[in-house]
Design a protein around this motif. Structure first.
Motif, mmCIF file in Angstrom:
data_model
loop_
_atom_site.group_PDB
_atom_site.id
_atom_site.type_symbol
_atom_site.label_atom_id
_atom_site.label_comp_id
_atom_site.label_asym_id
_atom_site.label_seq_id
_atom_site.Cartn_x
_atom_site.Cartn_y
_atom_site.Cartn_z
ATOM 1 N N LEU A 104 0.975 -0.959 -0.402
ATOM 2 C CA LEU A 104 -0.107 0.088 0.361
ATOM 3 C C LEU A 104 1.331 1.420 0.203
ATOM 4 C CD1 LEU A 104 -3.104 -0.879 2.376
ATOM 5 C CD2 LEU A 104 -2.884 -1.446 0.013
ATOM 6 N N SER A 169 -6.088 0.311 -1.960
ATOM 7 C CA SER A 169 -5.936 0.218 0.318
ATOM 8 C C SER A 169 -7.434 -0.270 0.462
ATOM 9 C CB SER A 169 -5.712 1.585 0.145
ATOM 10 O OG SER A 169 -6.754 2.264 -0.543
ATOM 11 N N GLU A 221 -6.446 8.591 2.592
ATOM 12 C CA GLU A 221 -7.189 7.368 2.906
ATOM 13 C C GLU A 221 -7.090 6.748 4.351
ATOM 14 O OE1 GLU A 221 -4.490 4.234 1.285
ATOM 15 O OE2 GLU A 221 -5.232 5.075 -0.928
#
Length: 360
Positions: A104, A169, A221
């Motif tokens: 990620l 993600s 995120e």
């Protein structure tokens, strides 16, 4: 007399070896055997030669033949055969799994990860956020199905799925099935299937990340997953944008004439994407109740060909998928099992393409 005695001994030994071979063949029919040929070292070879020259010719030939015979080793093992209906994958399908947890931080897009899988073919019209789709085993792009766990996001009637809508993600791993798909998913694609696995289970955590890169790239995120007894919950949300104004060489649509070549900046290639994913399940003995929801919004420019630039062409995509289901499995008798799946799923899709000035 000596020759007769040695001949009698050889015959008795051959009879004994024949009886042992018959017993070994009976045992081999009952259990599999593995033959391992052991190579004698130089010292054992020298000793064998010295012993053979010391005795008579007939006796030494029999003894050297017995010593040169490779030793026989046997191994027996048992492994219970898994029942396909209860396995996460089908043993008859070629599967590749890629864990995404450690990747990620790299800022990769899903299309870049899938390009590493054997027989996978990615078609992309540009950089991040631009249209990208997956083809497997040389088939058409609409011959592959995309699944969120076991919920279909695409199929033959919806055409090829745009992978640029999916943020990496939001998922813990991806699985690619080549040449079909496990029977438990109820699909029969020609090329194969891409399965997206939400990050359910594992240690409780809260993850937040913010990043930026070249050409105006920005990402933010936030995700969490919680496990409490038989209940598991995961959520992920994020937003990403980029201008994608990278330089390129415009050849003026004259590939063999370099006099009009000029370096330009890509225009109208920006994108803005937002997503939200919710997943939860509750397990009690052999029964699992699960629910999933995925919402995606993507707006991007359509820059057109390198020598035919656009300024105002835009595409807007909105998707929403919901699933509520129950899984149950058990055994009828030893070696016979069953699995039941009942699910209600719904999907909403909105596509809008704008080309007011006819640039494309």
């Amino acid at each position: 007399l000596l020759l007769i005695a040695f001949a009698a001994m050889g015959a008795g030994r051959a009879r004994a070896e024949h009886e042992e071979a018959a017993e070994e063949s009976d045992e081999a029919a009952k259990a599999p055997e593995v033959r391992l040929h052991a190579e004698d070292d130089a010292e054992s070879d020298a000793e064998s030669q010295a012993g053979s020259s010391a005795g008579s010719q007939a006796g030494s030939s029999a003894e050297s033949g017995a010593e040169s015979e490779p030793p026989l080793y046997r191994a027996h093992g048992e492994r219970p055969r898994g029942i396909t209906a209860l396995q996460p994958g089908d043993v008859s399908v070629a599967t590749t799994r890629i864990e995404l947890g450690d990747r990620l931080a790299s800022g990769e897009e899903l299309r870049e990860v899938l390009a590493e899988i054997p027989s996978a073919r990615i078609s992309s019209s540009g950089g991040d956020g631009q249209y990208a789709t997956l083809g497997l085993r040389g088939t058409e792009f609409n011959h592959s199905v995309v699944l969120l766990d076991d919920m279909r996001l695409s199929g033959p009637d919806t055409g090829a799925f745009d992978l640029s809508q999916l943020p990496m993600s939001a998922f813990d791993a991806v699985e690619v099935y080549r040449g079909g798909a496990p029977s438990i998913y109820g699909i029969t694609p020609i090329g194969g299937a891409l399965r997206l696995i939400p990050a359910l289970g594992g240690k409780d955590r809260i993850r937040a990340s913010v990043g930026g890169g070249s050409f105006g790239s920005v990402r933010a995120e936030l995700g969490t997953r919680v496990s409490h007894g038989k209940f598991r919950f995961a959520a992920d949300a994020g937003v990403a944008r980029s201008k994608n104004d990278y330089p390129y060489l415009d050849d003026g649509n004259t590939a063999f004439d370099r006099s009009d070549d000029i370096e330009r900046r890509r225009e109208n290639a920006d994108f803005l994407r937002g997503h939200g994913l919710l997943a939860a399940d509750f397990r009690h003995k052999n029964t699992t109740i699960d629910a999933k929801a995925l919402m995606i919004g993507l707006g991007r420019g359509e820059p057109g060909a390198a020598s035919k630039r656009t300024q105002h062409s835009r595409t807007n995509l909105h998707h929403a998928f919901f699933l509520l289901g129950v899984r149950h499995h058990g055994e009828i008798s030893e070696g016979r099992a069953y699995r039941l799946r009942l699910a209600i799923a719904s999907g909403l899709e909105r596509r809008r393409f704008s080309d007011v000035f006819g640039e494309l």
